[in-house]
Design an enzyme around this catalytic site. Structure first.
Site, PDB file in Angstrom:
ATOM      1  N   GLY A 186      27.334 -47.002   3.460  1.00 12.18           N
ATOM      2  CA  GLY A 186      26.895 -46.322   4.796  1.00 12.18           C
ATOM      3  C   GLY A 186      25.590 -45.812   4.688  1.00 12.18           C
ATOM      4  N   ASN A 187      25.338 -45.007   5.710  1.00 11.42           N
ATOM      5  CA  ASN A 187      24.163 -43.966   5.660  1.00 11.42           C
ATOM      6  C   ASN A 187      23.665 -43.613   4.049  1.00 11.42           C
ATOM      7  OD1 ASN A 187      22.257 -42.387   6.902  1.00 11.42           O
ATOM      8  ND2 ASN A 187      23.626 -40.743   7.519  1.00 11.42           N
ATOM      9  N   LYS A 246      33.574 -27.254   3.272  1.00  4.26           N
ATOM     10  CA  LYS A 246      32.504 -26.891   2.328  1.00  4.26           C
ATOM     11  C   LYS A 246      32.705 -25.457   1.908  1.00  4.26           C
ATOM     12  CE  LYS A 246      29.507 -30.130   4.366  1.00  4.26           C
ATOM     13  NZ  LYS A 246      28.320 -30.352   5.865  1.00  4.26           N
TER      14      LYS A 246
END
Lengths: 448, 448
Positions: free
Chosen positions: A20-21, A211
């Site tokens: 992907g990205n 996170k």
């Protein structure tokens, strides 16, 4: 697979899961910069395959077609280094476990998986003596996990506050700059590609919470799971909140905060624990985190010896995140070439996980009250009854007519540190006053 | 001494050289936090001695008298880890070499020594297979060298800009906030303990230059010495410069800048090289470095993949600097316990060192000119003749009387990127104009 009994490998076989990205940029750099990466690691990093769901899907970067495979499991079993960039829980988890079992070093940017299964994955990697690195999982390109783990290893972190979600920082920054309401700022973020089609995970704070759990685990040598994180998103933040905050010298940021707390139990015995929370927070405009604009991220750390530290940079994007992935790849490769510590994390200081009820912060409260004599006295009395001390109180009167008394008064109160429970009780009591039209905002304040 | 053929040591013997500001705090932490440091490293770190010049000198921290010795050389020969915090070139250099020869890991915060002798010390440590760590030598508590060396190992740094001297940042920040002139701000810094009795190394930029050389060496895998750094201090910065910069949306900071440059030689062949320079610099007020106030330090990095990163924190002080020293101690100890890479630096990408003449920057020029027709045209023509392009030009007229023409005009010019030589030629030519009363300032601009 690296066997420490055989001569040192000259070539390390790298498997990439996902294109992907971020994955496509990692592949490009591995191919384009092969020479300089080899010089820096002492081994050739050979990209042996890229596992994808659909071989002919359109990609951002043109990559050699022969590298693609749909058989991720076979690819993993053939690699010395496995880079997992598929995201999601499965099949990422199974593939990472297969890689660990085969003795490969694993690099992942999969914060969702780490927030849920981190502890068991770290243990398995430790037991197998392989590296599990995940610098890219928190704050994208910013080197934050290695400094916490290594550079601050001789210090004691007391608190971590992070702007770790670029989408919400972009939205709040736009609201602060333009005075826009949340839905308009979100629409703009979507239009510019800073928000996904379904922005829930960002705007509800779930991404920041994952996170926060990872940051807290490393900072306090204690393993946190996602459900340990108190989480509140930014959907309720209004243009009025932002304007009032600005007026009082604050800016509103979505912060993930992990901190060490001393609590006193019912028995009067003190306990040290750690709490992790995500919520919109007022911080003074002079605070270094206030200068973090747009989609940038930053992590602010307070440590006993070091004092205040801040790490700033891009928290997302294919190329920036690829920088963090490649840093982990080079570190893992150096260790495979030269031998070295295989420990990914220390959990020597395991501390109890504390809930939000153990936390005290300052609070900002906005009230819409009747403009009549005695309002301030009644409200002040309620704060005092609930043990919440007021730092500043500011009243702005909006007269609807000239006879006085038909208008309303806008009250902005900043408290001293108070517990969630004391504050909630105060707010409930205030709502019961007939002179109160509405409680317009209740927000936490940090960094004062 | 660690012998890799014998069983792993349970205790590492730590020798401390120097018990000043930083050394005393390092000793305190080694003694007070022995237990948690042991848990984090897997070995007990035993402080076996502290070498000082005078045993009974007054110290900031009370330390066991029996640890003190004046025989540094004997202490070094008896240690697994040597922490050098004496400063200065000798005897620090000789003692570090002795430690390396005896197979000890060395941790130092001695930037002056590293800037002069770094390359030869790194080589000797590499050859002996021991660690030479120096996180504390640049930007005090801020973890910056390890992120550059490890986290960005898969990226390519293109530029580093650092506020690496707290004294000069304090002075410039005070001038910016209060409008004070340099001598007054320096006096205030001295009074508050931010400047030493002899502030020369700070205010002339020498300290920043030493740190710039170290940063550049690591960032560009190329070894720089102090004499490779173009260095200009802040003594010539006036309150007028600061006010004019403020007015134009800039702030003046003393920056150490290392950057990769493409130059075209006389033959037309392009070369890639690196230049390092220290000088007062105008940066836009929205730049992250502009928010670094007081004695804080910060290092701003631009890398090909990661984009912009910034690392912020305390650049000096006993306790903050001790944090960086202890981080290096724990890392060295972990490696001694678990085995691992002994390389301190990679120099695989050795690039030519370029002088200031290869650098182009934007410039800010302040001129005091006669207020008469045609002044702007004459000045503009001189810029054009010298190949320097003007980005903005601003004129403020101070009339001394009402008849016009007897007053003076203050001109503030920001150029596009130009070389030092072209700019110097332009300024020389301008000085020759009879309509120019004086050139009030010539400062570089970055970060626009």
């Amino acid at each position: 697979m690296v066997d420490t009994d055989t001569p040192r490998p000259k070539t390390l076989r790298v498997a990439l899961l996902g294109a992907g990205n971020v994955g496509a940029q990692v592949a490009r750099i591995l191919l384009d910069d092969a020479e300089s990466l080899a010089a820096r690691t002492g081994a050739r990093l050979e990209l042996v395959g890229i596992a994808v769901r659909t071989i002919d899907a359109p990609r951002e970067v043109e990559l050699p077609r022969e590298l693609f495979t749909t058989d991720a499991s076979a690819l993993v079993r053939d690699a010395d280094v496995v880079i997992e960039l598929m995201g999601g829980l499965e099949p990422a988890r199974t593939l990472i476990l297969e890689a660990i079992e085969h003795g490969a070093s694993v690099i992942t940017g999969n914060k969702a998986l780490l927030a849920v299964d981190g502890p068991s994955l770290y243990e398995k990697a430790d037991a197998a003596g392989v590296q599990l690195s995940y610098e890219a999982a928190v704050a994208g390109a910013i080197p934050i996990l290695r400094p916490i783990r290594d550079s601050l290893a001789g210090d004691k972190i007391t608190r971590v506050m992070g702007i770790v979600n670029g989408t919400t920082n972009f939205i709040l920054d736009a609201m602060d700059t333009t005075g826009a309401e949340f839905p308009d700022a979100l629409a703009e973020a979507t239009r510019l590609g800073y928000a996904e089609a379904d922005p829930t995970a960002d705007i509800e704070g779930h991404d920041a919470a994952a996170k926060g759990a990872i940051l807290a685990s490393l900072s306090f040598h204690t393993r946190f799971a996602l459900e340990d994180v108190h989480c509140q998103g930014i959907t309720a933040v209004t243009a009025d909140d932002i304007a009032a905050a600005k007026d009082a010298g604050f800016v509103i940021k979505l912060l993930a905060i992990a901190e060490k707390l001393e609590t006193t139990g019912a028995t009067g015995v003190g306990t040290t624990g750690v709490s992790v929370r995500v919520h919109p927070t007022l911080i003074p405009r002079e605070h270094p985190l206030a200068a973090v604009h747009g989609a940038f991220n930053a992590v602010f750390i307070e440590a006993e010896s070091a004092g205040e530290l801040m790490f700033y940079g891009r928290g997302a994007g294919g190329t920036p995140t690829a920088s963090a992935i490649l840093g982990d790849v080079v570190s893992a490769a150096r260790r495979m070439v030269l031998g070295g510590p295989g420990r990914t994390e220390t959990t020597t200081g395991v501390l109890p996980v504390l809930g939000i009820e153990a936390v005290t912060t300052q609070y900002y409260i906005g009230l819409d009250a009747a403009d009549q004599p005695g309002v301030l006295a009644k409200i002040s009395a309620l704060f005092a009854e609930n043990g919440v001390s007021i730092e500043t109180m500011r009243q702005t009167v909006h007269r609807e007519s000239d006879d006085g008394g038909n208008g309303s008064a806008e009250l902005r109160i900043v408290t001293h540190r108070a517990s969630e429970a004391a504050l909630a009780a105060t707010v409930e009591a205030i709502k019961g006053l007939d002179i109160i039209n509405s409680v317009t905002s209740v927000l936490r304040v940090e960094g004062v």
